[in-house]
Design a protein around this motif. Structure first.
Motif, short mmCIF file in Angstrom:
data_model
loop_
_atom_site.label_atom_id
_atom_site.label_comp_id
_atom_site.label_asym_id
_atom_site.label_seq_id
_atom_site.Cartn_x
_atom_site.Cartn_y
_atom_site.Cartn_z
N CYS A 200 0.97 -1.20 0.01
CA CYS A 200 -0.25 0.03 -0.07
C CYS A 200 0.77 1.26 0.22
N GLY A 201 0.74 2.06 -0.95
CA GLY A 201 1.43 3.27 -0.77
C GLY A 201 0.42 4.36 -0.34
N THR A 202 0.83 5.70 0.02
CA THR A 202 -0.21 6.41 0.81
C THR A 202 -1.22 7.03 -0.08
N ASN A 203 -0.87 6.96 -1.52
CA ASN A 203 -1.96 7.61 -2.48
C ASN A 203 -3.11 6.47 -2.74
N ASP A 204 -2.78 5.10 -2.21
CA ASP A 204 -3.60 4.01 -2.46
C ASP A 204 -5.08 4.11 -1.41
N LEU A 205 -4.79 4.95 -0.44
CA LEU A 205 -5.61 4.73 0.68
C LEU A 205 -6.46 5.77 1.11
N ASP A 206 -7.41 5.85 1.79
CA ASP A 206 -8.24 7.10 2.29
C ASP A 206 -8.11 7.00 3.87
N GLN B 57 -0.17 24.30 18.37
CA GLN B 57 -1.54 23.66 17.84
C GLN B 57 -1.23 23.27 16.57
N PHE B 58 -2.13 22.24 16.07
CA PHE B 58 -2.24 21.67 14.76
C PHE B 58 -3.71 21.42 14.34
N GLU B 59 -3.83 21.57 12.91
CA GLU B 59 -5.17 21.39 12.42
C GLU B 59 -5.21 20.22 11.71
N GLN B 60 -3.88 19.88 11.35
CA GLN B 60 -3.87 18.67 10.51
C GLN B 60 -2.65 17.94 10.76
N VAL B 61 -2.87 16.68 10.39
CA VAL B 61 -1.78 15.67 10.68
C VAL B 61 -1.29 15.21 9.39
N ILE B 62 0.05 14.82 9.22
CA ILE B 62 0.68 14.22 8.00
C ILE B 62 1.06 12.88 8.33
N VAL B 63 0.30 11.89 7.27
CA VAL B 63 0.41 10.61 7.38
C VAL B 63 1.09 9.89 6.01
N ALA B 64 1.89 8.73 6.17
CA ALA B 64 2.25 8.12 5.26
C ALA B 64 2.52 6.45 5.76
N THR B 65 2.31 5.79 4.63
CA THR B 65 2.53 4.38 5.07
C THR B 65 3.89 4.01 5.33
N SER B 66 5.02 4.96 4.89
CA SER B 66 6.41 4.64 5.46
C SER B 66 7.10 6.02 5.18
N GLU B 67 8.24 6.05 5.92
CA GLU B 67 9.02 7.26 6.14
C GLU B 67 9.55 7.85 4.58
N ASP B 68 9.85 6.74 3.81
CA ASP B 68 10.27 7.50 2.35
C ASP B 68 9.13 7.68 1.42
N ASP B 69 7.93 7.57 1.78
CA ASP B 69 6.76 7.57 0.69
C ASP B 69 6.95 9.05 0.29
N PRO B 70 6.90 9.04 -1.04
CA PRO B 70 7.15 10.40 -1.75
C PRO B 70 5.72 11.05 -1.72
N HIS B 71 4.55 10.56 -1.31
CA HIS B 71 3.11 10.97 -1.43
C HIS B 71 2.48 11.08 -0.16
#
Length: 225
Positions: free
Chosen positions: A94-100, A179-193
């Motif tokens: 799974c790449g990050t862009n494969d998921l919601d 404070q943050f309104e968003q979180v950055i998520v990826a399936t792996s540390e080196d995921d480009p998206h």
């Protein structure tokens, strides 16, 4: 006198017959030799089967080469079909862009944020990396540390199946943090998206932590260990 006259012509006739017979024998001699195979090499070779051997050997080698070529071609075809055909039993990571992704606030049994991942329509993939990459902002102190809770490796995502991870945004006492309104998520540390996911509120973040992926919600309640 009559007897001698009668005998002489008979002898002449006999002599003539002998000469004719000898001439016939001499004329037929080579033909007889040919028939016997002694004076005709081609006939002798044909009779022994040697003249046909090279042709038969050549045909045999040609047929063997043709059969070998067909077998080799079949092997290549099978291999090609295997490499591009049925791939049941394994799939793509799974790449990050494969998921919601969605993030919800969970108050019980301990307050935390629940990160949910689901495959997009028509996609089947596997979460091969056990822990998601989670960060708040671009600074190093906003990167969530893994705590090793939960965990199923790999997790197949397809259709309605989901995976969960728990996030605790603040593990310190006091009023520190941002404070943050968003979180950055990826399936792996080196995921480009990486994906930027909206939070249900704007929490104060300081030394965040994150659990492993799991298909069970009760396994991803983040705790400082």
């Amino acid at each position: 006198m009559r007897t001698r006259l009668t005998t002489r012509p008979a002898r002449l006739v006999l002599a003539a017959a002998v000469v004719t017979a000898l001439a016939a024998t001499t004329a037929c001699g080579p033909e007889d030799s040919t028939d016997n195979g002694a004076a005709n090499p081609s006939a002798s070779a044909t009779a022994s089967g040697k003249s046909d051997a090279p042709a038969d050997d050549t045909a045999t080698e040609s047929e063997s080469a043709s059969a070998a070529g067909t077998k080799a071609a079949g092997s290549t075809g099978d291999k090609s079909a295997s490499s591009t055909g049925d791939k049941s039993g394994y799939g793509q990571s799974c790449g990050t862009n494969d998921l919601d992704f969605t993030v919800t606030w969970e108050a019980q049994p301990f307050s935390h944020y629940l990160l949910t991942a689901k495959a997009k329509s028509g996609i089947t993939c596997y979460l091969d990396v056990n822990t998601p990459s989670v960060s708040f902002g671009s600074a190093a102190d906003g990167v969530a540390s893994p705590v090793g809770q939960g965990g199923e490796d790999p997790i197949k995502l397809s259709g309605s199946s989901v995976a969960y991870a728990g996030i605790n945004v603040k593990t310190t006492d006091g009023d520190g943090g941002k404070q943050f309104e968003q979180v950055i998520v990826a399936t792996s540390e080196d995921d480009p998206h990486p994906a930027s996911v909206e939070l249900p509120d704007a929490p104060t973040v300081e030394k965040p932590i994150v659990t492993n992926w799991s298909t069970k919600r009760d396994e991803v309640i983040p705790r400082v260990i």
